[in-house]
Write a protein that holds these residues in place. Structure first.
Motif, PDB file in Angstrom:
ATOM      1  N   HIS A  16       0.833  -1.202   0.000  1.00 40.20           N
ATOM      2  CA  HIS A  16       0.000   0.000   0.000  1.00 40.20           C
ATOM      3  C   HIS A  16       0.865   1.249   0.000  1.00 40.20           C
ATOM      4  O   HIS A  16       1.900   1.307   0.671  1.00 40.20           O
TER       5      HIS A  16
ATOM      6  N   GLU B  60      -6.619   3.086   2.821  1.00 39.01           N
ATOM      7  CA  GLU B  60      -6.562   1.825   3.568  1.00 39.01           C
ATOM      8  C   GLU B  60      -7.941   1.362   4.004  1.00 39.01           C
ATOM      9  O   GLU B  60      -8.240   0.161   3.968  1.00 39.01           O
ATOM     10  N   TRP B  61      -8.780   2.288   4.421  1.00 39.67           N
ATOM     11  CA  TRP B  61     -10.104   1.864   4.908  1.00 39.67           C
ATOM     12  C   TRP B  61     -10.913   1.205   3.790  1.00 39.67           C
ATOM     13  O   TRP B  61     -11.660   0.246   4.030  1.00 39.67           O
TER      14      TRP B  61
ATOM     15  N   ARG C   8      -9.479  -2.322   3.295  1.00 41.43           N
ATOM     16  CA  ARG C   8      -9.930  -3.207   4.381  1.00 41.43           C
ATOM     17  C   ARG C   8     -11.384  -3.609   4.198  1.00 41.43           C
ATOM     18  O   ARG C   8     -11.761  -4.767   4.401  1.00 41.43           O
TER      19      ARG C   8
ATOM     20  N   THR D  59      -3.657  -7.489   7.807  1.00 41.93           N
ATOM     21  CA  THR D  59      -2.721  -6.405   7.558  1.00 41.93           C
ATOM     22  C   THR D  59      -1.326  -6.873   7.950  1.00 41.93           C
ATOM     23  O   THR D  59      -1.154  -7.552   8.963  1.00 41.93           O
TER      24      THR D  59
ATOM     25  N   ARG E  31       3.744  -1.050   4.662  1.00 41.78           N
ATOM     26  CA  ARG E  31       2.603  -1.862   5.106  1.00 41.78           C
ATOM     27  C   ARG E  31       1.858  -2.387   3.888  1.00 41.78           C
ATOM     28  O   ARG E  31       1.993  -1.875   2.771  1.00 41.78           O
TER      29      ARG E  31
ATOM     30  N   PHE F  15      -1.410  -5.617   2.736  1.00 42.13           N
ATOM     31  CA  PHE F  15      -2.490  -6.532   3.102  1.00 42.13           C
ATOM     32  C   PHE F  15      -2.217  -7.889   2.465  1.00 42.13           C
ATOM     33  O   PHE F  15      -1.623  -7.983   1.376  1.00 42.13           O
TER      34      PHE F  15
END
Length: 522
Positions: free
Chosen positions: A98, A105-106, A109, A129, A147, A149
């Motif tokens: 990411h 990010e939201w 997710r 994550t 970071r 996922f």
């Protein structure tokens, strides 16, 4: 079965096209007691069905286009297929790095949560994550990615999936004719009169109570130029997808899904042990589907997207092989090729003997498509064939070689190594992956390498080649080294020539019709 014998038979169903949809429909129909004839103008999986990204997946990115029904259907099929053929497919964990300039990010997710819960999961773990400073997938990435996922989907040997469906269909009574083109089809009172042309130019006339047009990129042309009275309300939109294959860019088992500035998705997948498969592109295509090839702009695009994420930079000089195919997508008038639906439509025409045309589809949903296709045809066909059964059956039945206890490939492989202690481990692993529990049919009664016959090329022995010719419709070096296996990636040009010479010497007397007969009685 000779041409004379063929044209004295009225088949319940004639299928045009030996890609994944045609082979899947042949399997389903033959298993319901219908007499089936499948005709493929080239080799099985010669075109689109061997040029996929090799994934069994729900299609995470399709959630952005609100294709919830398609994603749910694909996610349901994903686990059905993983249980049906654990030798040629398996779970694969994907990593999505990411960056701040990408989808927030939201949103990712939320999409992954939906992806995990749209259908029941029994085999695959859910999303999480991850931090790249403590995860092995972070090692080959550029340091700017901190970071990401991880989520689960599956991989598949796509061309072998087609062959195994055709093999199962044949074992249930279907006739499979490769290198046989359908050049004309005319409705008569109770049946279709279909004109065939074999590879040597020999003409043939056969009869069928129903025809399935599963010609993939040629489905529109078949309706327009070959099938009399075959008008349809749907059409396909041809989209070229290309991949590049390079020496492996990482040493772990994870695959990557990369978000790009143009909002497209690119995969980087561990491939054949020594390589990384990168793709795919989405480009409108208006040429001959048989002549599709990657172009320089696609190569540059895929290299650029790989270089955006990986520390190790690649260019055209690093490409070992390329792969291009034309996807026959259902034309939904989308603005760009990337957003065209991957769903399918089945169009049934009953103005006389039935004609069913297949528009669109993807590998993951092929079994469901085949089931629905045969369901639509059964009412009219059962009237002529009262012995046929109407109920669907393929959901819980393994494909050839897939009947392993608990669909546990690792346990099967361990037992196979104990059973054949004198055969090289790498060779046994390849055999187990390709043939599953049918492995003994390929190599029996071999116990040592010498028992496998002549080594035609490194790792390729006469016993396997004879099996592929006899049982899997292989006829050329390309059939054997690219579609029945991926050995071509590991061999030198002189090894390919050696196989070609061996085939000329040992299989040169075969004709397509004679070959088809031997495959049916094997």
């Amino acid at each position: 079965m000779t041409p004379t014998a063929l044209n004295k038979t009225i088949h319940d169903l004639l299928i045009i096209g030996g890609g994944i949809n045609g082979a899947g429909i042949a399997r389903d129909a033959a298993g319901r007691g219908l007499s089936v004839l499948l005709c493929e103008q080239d080799d099985l999986a010669r075109h689109t069905s061997s040029a996929s990204t090799k994934l069994i997946h729900g299609g995470l990115r399709y959630l952005e286009y609100y294709e919830f029904g398609l994603v749910r259907k694909a996610l349901q099929e994903r686990e059905v297929l993983l249980r049906a053929a654990p030798h040629i497919m398996g779970p694969l964990r994907f990593v999505m790095p990411h960056a701040a300039d990408q989808r927030p990010e939201w949103l990712i997710r939320a999409g992954l949560f939906l992806y995990d819960h749209l259908a029941k999961r029994e085999v695959l773990p859910g999303a999480e994550t991850i931090r790249f400073d403590s995860h092995p997938s972070g090692v080959p990435l550029k340091r700017g990615f901190k970071r990401g996922f991880a989520y689960s989907d599956g991989w598949v040997q796509d061309a072998r999936l087609v062959v195994l469906n055709a093999q199962d269909a044949h074992e249930r009574g279907a006739t499979i004719l490769t290198r046989t083109a359908v050049v004309g089809a005319v409705r008569e009172a109770d049946a279709w009169r279909v004109s065939l042309r074999h590879a040597d130019g020999t003409p043939e006339t056969v009869f069928a109570r129903a025809v399935v047009n599963a010609a993939g990129p040629w489905v529109d042309r078949m309706l327009r130029d070959v099938i009399g009275g075959g008008d349809a309300s749907h059409a396909v939109r041809l989209v070229k997808g290309s991949h590049i294959i390079v020496k492996k860019l990482f040493d772990h088992p994870y695959a990557y899904i990369f978000q790009n500035p143009d909002k497209r998705i690119i995969f980087a997948i561990p491939y054949e042990g020594e390589f990384t498969l990168i793709g795919t592109t989405d480009i409108e295509y208006h040429g001959d589907p048989a002549a599709v090839a990657i172009d320089e702009s696609e190569i540059a695009y895929l290299c650029e997207m790989s270089n955006r994420y990986f520390e190790r930079q690649i260019g055209s000089q690093d490409i070992v092989a390329t792969m291009s195919g034309v996807r026959p997508l259902l034309d939904d008038a989308a603005d760009n090729a990337a957003s065209v639906t991957r769903d399918y439509s089945l169009e049934l025409n009953t103005d006389g003997p039935a004609l069913l045309s297949i528009f669109g589809g993807k590998i993951t949903t092929y079994r469901k498509l085949a089931e629905q296709a045969v369901d639509q045809l059964m009412p009219s066909l059962c009237a002529k064939n009262p012995g046929a059964k109407k109920s669907a059956w393929t959901a819980g039945v393994p494909l050839p070689g897939g009947d392993m206890p608990n669909a546990d490939f690792d346990a099967f492989l361990a037992a196979t190594k104990k059973r054949y202690p004198l055969l090289p481990e790498t060779l046994l692993t390849r055999y187990a992956r390709a043939y599953g529990t049918r492995l003994e049919r390929v190599i029996a009664p071999a116990r040592t390498v010498a028992d496998l016959g002549e080594e035609i090329a490194p790792g390729l022995y006469a016993a396997e080649v004879r099996y592929l010719i006899k049982v899997e419709w292989a006829r050329t070096a390309e059939d054997i080294l690219w579609r029945r296996s991926k050995l071509k990636l590991h061999l030198l040009p002189e090894h390919v020539v050696a196989l070609e010479h061996w085939l000329e010497k040992h299989a040169g007397r075969d004709t397509p019709v004679a070959h088809a007969q031997r495959a049916r009685v094997a």
